[in-house]
Write a protein that holds these residues in place. Structure first.
Motif, mmCIF file in Angstrom:
data_model
loop_
_atom_site.group_PDB
_atom_site.id
_atom_site.type_symbol
_atom_site.label_atom_id
_atom_site.label_comp_id
_atom_site.label_asym_id
_atom_site.label_seq_id
_atom_site.Cartn_x
_atom_site.Cartn_y
_atom_site.Cartn_z
ATOM 1 N N VAL A 156 0.848 -1.198 0.000
ATOM 2 C CA VAL A 156 0.000 0.000 0.000
ATOM 3 C C VAL A 156 0.883 1.247 0.000
ATOM 4 O O VAL A 156 1.728 1.419 0.881
ATOM 5 C CB VAL A 156 -0.939 0.019 1.219
ATOM 6 C CG1 VAL A 156 -1.732 1.321 1.271
ATOM 7 C CG2 VAL A 156 -1.887 -1.177 1.156
ATOM 8 N N THR A 157 0.677 2.097 -0.986
ATOM 9 C CA THR A 157 1.369 3.382 -1.035
ATOM 10 C C THR A 157 0.461 4.452 -0.453
ATOM 11 O O THR A 157 -0.661 4.653 -0.931
ATOM 12 C CB THR A 157 1.754 3.747 -2.473
ATOM 13 O OG1 THR A 157 2.649 2.752 -2.983
ATOM 14 C CG2 THR A 157 2.444 5.105 -2.516
ATOM 15 N N VAL A 158 0.946 5.108 0.597
ATOM 16 C CA VAL A 158 0.183 6.168 1.261
ATOM 17 C C VAL A 158 0.761 7.514 0.833
ATOM 18 O O VAL A 158 1.969 7.744 0.941
ATOM 19 C CB VAL A 158 0.255 6.035 2.796
ATOM 20 C CG1 VAL A 158 -0.579 7.133 3.466
ATOM 21 C CG2 VAL A 158 -0.227 4.658 3.232
ATOM 22 N N GLY A 159 -0.089 8.377 0.332
ATOM 23 C CA GLY A 159 0.318 9.730 -0.029
ATOM 24 C C GLY A 159 -0.071 10.705 1.080
ATOM 25 O O GLY A 159 -1.214 10.699 1.550
ATOM 26 N N TRP A 160 0.882 11.523 1.505
ATOM 27 C CA TRP A 160 0.671 12.424 2.650
ATOM 28 C C TRP A 160 0.653 13.881 2.205
ATOM 29 O O TRP A 160 1.454 14.291 1.364
ATOM 30 C CB TRP A 160 1.797 12.254 3.673
ATOM 31 C CG TRP A 160 1.910 10.878 4.225
ATOM 32 C CD1 TRP A 160 2.714 9.870 3.783
ATOM 33 C CD2 TRP A 160 1.190 10.337 5.345
ATOM 34 N NE1 TRP A 160 2.549 8.740 4.552
ATOM 35 C CE2 TRP A 160 1.609 9.003 5.514
ATOM 36 C CE3 TRP A 160 0.229 10.862 6.209
ATOM 37 C CZ2 TRP A 160 1.114 8.182 6.514
ATOM 38 C CZ3 TRP A 160 -0.271 10.041 7.214
ATOM 39 C CH2 TRP A 160 0.164 8.732 7.360
ATOM 40 N N ALA A 171 7.017 13.462 12.848
ATOM 41 C CA ALA A 171 6.830 12.136 12.256
ATOM 42 C C ALA A 171 5.379 11.700 12.430
ATOM 43 O O ALA A 171 4.627 12.288 13.218
ATOM 44 C CB ALA A 171 7.771 11.110 12.890
ATOM 45 N N THR A 172 5.004 10.650 11.695
ATOM 46 C CA THR A 172 3.698 10.019 11.854
ATOM 47 C C THR A 172 3.909 8.519 11.987
ATOM 48 O O THR A 172 4.624 7.911 11.175
ATOM 49 C CB THR A 172 2.776 10.318 10.659
ATOM 50 O OG1 THR A 172 2.549 11.728 10.575
ATOM 51 C CG2 THR A 172 1.438 9.608 10.815
ATOM 52 N N ARG A 187 7.248 4.251 10.924
ATOM 53 C CA ARG A 187 7.363 5.676 11.273
ATOM 54 C C ARG A 187 7.740 6.455 10.015
ATOM 55 O O ARG A 187 8.739 6.158 9.359
ATOM 56 C CB ARG A 187 8.388 5.905 12.378
ATOM 57 C CG ARG A 187 8.592 7.384 12.719
ATOM 58 C CD ARG A 187 9.197 7.573 14.090
ATOM 59 N NE ARG A 187 8.256 7.209 15.146
ATOM 60 C CZ ARG A 187 8.490 7.376 16.447
ATOM 61 N NH1 ARG A 187 9.644 7.917 16.851
ATOM 62 N NH2 ARG A 187 7.587 7.022 17.348
ATOM 63 N N VAL A 188 6.930 7.469 9.706
ATOM 64 C CA VAL A 188 7.109 8.255 8.493
ATOM 65 C C VAL A 188 7.602 9.643 8.875
ATOM 66 O O VAL A 188 6.928 10.367 9.616
ATOM 67 C CB VAL A 188 5.783 8.367 7.702
ATOM 68 C CG1 VAL A 188 6.005 9.130 6.397
ATOM 69 C CG2 VAL A 188 5.202 6.979 7.435
ATOM 70 N N ASP A 189 8.776 10.013 8.382
ATOM 71 C CA ASP A 189 9.319 11.339 8.657
ATOM 72 C C ASP A 189 8.397 12.419 8.085
ATOM 73 O O ASP A 189 7.759 12.224 7.052
ATOM 74 C CB ASP A 189 10.717 11.466 8.042
ATOM 75 C CG ASP A 189 11.394 12.764 8.434
ATOM 76 O OD1 ASP A 189 11.252 13.740 7.680
ATOM 77 O OD2 ASP A 189 12.052 12.795 9.488
ATOM 78 N N THR A 210 0.114 11.499 14.449
ATOM 79 C CA THR A 210 1.268 12.352 14.195
ATOM 80 C C THR A 210 1.929 12.740 15.506
ATOM 81 O O THR A 210 1.251 13.027 16.500
ATOM 82 C CB THR A 210 0.838 13.607 13.413
ATOM 83 O OG1 THR A 210 0.232 13.194 12.184
ATOM 84 C CG2 THR A 210 2.024 14.499 13.101
ATOM 85 N N LEU A 211 3.264 12.734 15.505
ATOM 86 C CA LEU A 211 4.060 12.987 16.699
ATOM 87 C C LEU A 211 4.610 14.407 16.678
ATOM 88 O O LEU A 211 5.018 14.917 15.629
ATOM 89 C CB LEU A 211 5.213 11.992 16.784
ATOM 90 C CG LEU A 211 4.846 10.515 16.595
ATOM 91 C CD1 LEU A 211 6.090 9.653 16.693
ATOM 92 C CD2 LEU A 211 3.818 10.081 17.613
#
Length: 381
Positions: A156-160, A171-172, A187-189, A210-211
């Motif tokens: 799965v490709t997630v677009g942010w 990060a998320t 964890r996504v930067d 989201t962090l």
């Protein structure tokens, strides 16, 4: 005459010396009054004080370096209305103060003294720090998702979407179930625009939060409330019915002609408007009965590979749930002259059984053509 002058000079000198003695005695008396209790003895102050912010708390750190007589340390805040005493056990080297203080959300000014066993204190050391709490937590938001689309390998490709980083987003965290029924975490930067969830289990949702770290001295990580998101999978086209306003019966065969060629998963075949028995001007349309109601996230189009500059350009994506309804438009789009599949996002995942591409103009009017049409989404239960 000379004798009288010498007498005058002698009197002046005597008076000057006497005045100095009187002033000196007066100053000595003042000093004795000032030091009646003995000479003032200052304890060595704390060094290198830093206040770290946190979640309804602060951490104060500092160093005891020079004075071996320090016995305790007292921290004042709130205009000296609140304080905390900390015993200090000195060693031969440098000792460290490290103290957490629970505090409600606010900005604080601290004043720190050190004391020896006799009660002698140091000069004050001042520091400022902040505690974060409910107000800050209410101001932070989850990063928004543009799309989450699965490929043939179930990756799965997630677009942010971009997010304002002034509040400290960094990060998320994404949690999902893989095909081995194991919970995975990614964890996504915050500066990354797309991420991949490997081996994603079809039919499940993923959660994300989201962090935030509000400043560089913050010891705690804040996070938003977790949200869930569905993943768009390619909808099976094997039972679909495709129709068009017009199509070429013979002139483009064997690879071109009827609208059914756009749902055969073969990019070498294509739909083409009629031209041997007459032509029809724009607008043109292709419509599909998917057989079931689908929450549509993405429409994917593939142009005819050897005529990418001669197909349609501007178009609408429309949908409805029954043949008795009027078509509802879900947005206007432009088809670029690009080889391969191109995906067009539909906001809010509208539910529809029938979907239509309504073509407004093209690069080689009145003709139009399309190689493949696909939908990504989820069936509505």
């Amino acid at each position: 005459m000379k004798k009288n002058m010498n007498n005058i000079i002698s009197w002046v000198c005597t008076g000057f010396i006497l005045s100095i003695f009187i002033v000196s005695c007066s100053s000595m008396d003042d000093y004795k009054d000032f030091t009646k209790g003995g000479e003032i003895s200052y304890t060595g102050k704390i060094d290198s004080v830093t206040v770290f912010s946190g979640d309804e708390r602060v951490l104060i750190e500092g160093l005891f370096m020079s004075d071996p007589k320090i016995a305790n340390c007292r921290i004042y805040w709130n205009n000296d209305h609140d304080s905390l005493n900390i015993p200090v056990i000195r060693t031969e080297g440098i000792d460290t103060l490290k103290k957490f203080i629970p505090l409600p959300e606010n900005l604080y000014n601290f004043k720190i003294y050190t004391y020896d066993a006799l009660g002698n204190k140091s000069v004050a050391v001042y520091a400022t720090g902040r505690s974060y709490g409910t107000s800050y937590k209410a101001s932070i938001n989850n990063r928004l998702i543009i799309s989450a689309i699965a490929d043939a390998n179930n990756d799965v490709t997630v677009g942010w979407r971009d997010i304002d980083k002034t509040l400290g987003a960094f990060a998320t965290d994404v949690s999902y179930m893989d095909n081995a029924n194991k919970q995975q975490k990614v964890r996504v930067d915050i500066d990354v625009s797309t991420s991949v969830l490997k081996n994603y289990k079809k039919g499940t949702t993923f959660s994300y939060q989201t962090l935030y770290r509000p400043d560089t001295l913050c010891i705690d990580t804040f996070h938003t409330v977790a949200q869930t998101h569905s993943t768009a999978f390619k909808i099976d086209k094997s039972t679909w019915i495709a129709t068009a306003d017009t199509y070429e019966l013979t002139g483009q065969m064997p690879n071109g002609g009827p609208p059914s060629f756009t749902i055969d998963d073969d990019p070498n075949t294509y739909w083409h408007t009629a031209h041997t028995t007459g032509t029809t001007p724009y607008p043109h349309w292709l419509a599909y009965d998917m057989g079931k109601e689908v929450a549509v996230d993405v429409v994917e189009l593939t142009s005819r590979y050897n005529y990418i500059n001669a197909d349609f350009k501007d178009f609408l994506i429309e949908g409805r749930n029954s043949l008795d309804e009027e078509w509802t438009s879900y947005g206007s789009y432009t088809l670029p002259d690009i080889l391969g599949p191109q995906q067009f996002l539909i906001p809010d995942s509208p539910k529809m059984r029938y979907v239509r591409i309504y073509m407004l103009n093209g690069g080689s009017p009145p003709h139009s053509h399309l190689a493949e049409f696909s939908v990504y989404g989820n069936y509505v239960n």
